[in-house]
Scaffold this motif. Structure first.
Motif, PDB file in Angstrom:
ATOM      1  N   THR A 161      10.485   6.984   3.300  1.00  0.00           N
ATOM      2  CA  THR A 161       9.400   6.698   2.358  1.00  0.00           C
ATOM      3  C   THR A 161       9.991   5.960   1.168  1.00  0.00           C
ATOM      4  OG1 THR A 161       9.708   8.772   1.135  1.00  0.00           O
ATOM      5  CG2 THR A 161       8.191   8.825   3.014  1.00  0.00           C
ATOM      6  N   GLN A 201       8.883  14.444   0.209  1.00  0.00           N
ATOM      7  CA  GLN A 201       9.868  13.736  -0.609  1.00  0.00           C
ATOM      8  C   GLN A 201      10.696  14.709  -1.445  1.00  0.00           C
ATOM      9  OE1 GLN A 201       7.094  10.820  -2.376  1.00  0.00           O
ATOM     10  NE2 GLN A 201       8.497   9.271  -1.577  1.00  0.00           N
ATOM     11  N   LEU A 248       2.940  14.327   1.341  1.00  0.00           N
ATOM     12  CA  LEU A 248       3.959  13.301   1.104  1.00  0.00           C
ATOM     13  C   LEU A 248       4.853  13.687  -0.071  1.00  0.00           C
ATOM     14  CD1 LEU A 248       5.142  10.476   1.676  1.00  0.00           C
ATOM     15  CD2 LEU A 248       3.345   9.543   0.195  1.00  0.00           C
TER      16      LEU A 248
END
Length: 85
Positions: free
Chosen positions: A61, A44, A40
């Motif tokens: 996100t 990002q 994650l």
């Protein structure tokens, strides 16, 4: 992000009316949680890269780097399998 070769194990149980109850147990193994938190963060970072900005229409996100607890909460809310519908 995706996780191949997860260590978490779920269960299949007979359900009502001859159906099947599937309990995937996503992120039951802490190594899976750590791997997806890392993925994650990487996703990002990539989405925020100036070179990719023209191709990122909207964030999928929460903005910015998440604390581990917040990242796990986000993953648990959004997680699903890409092997089954």
């Amino acid at each position: 992000p995706g996780l191949m070769g997860s260590r978490s194990r779920g269960a299949l149980r007979p359900g009502a009316g001859g159906g099947l109850h599937i309990q995937p147990n996503f992120l039951d193994d802490p190594r899976d949680a750590q791997a997806l938190l890392h993925a994650l963060d990487m996703a990002q970072d990539l989405a925020a890269a100036p070179a990719l900005r023209p191709w990122v229409a909207a964030a999928l996100t929460p903005a910015g780097r998440l604390a581990p607890e917040a990242g796990l909460a986000f993953l648990r809310q959004r997680l699903s399998t890409f092997f089954h519908c």
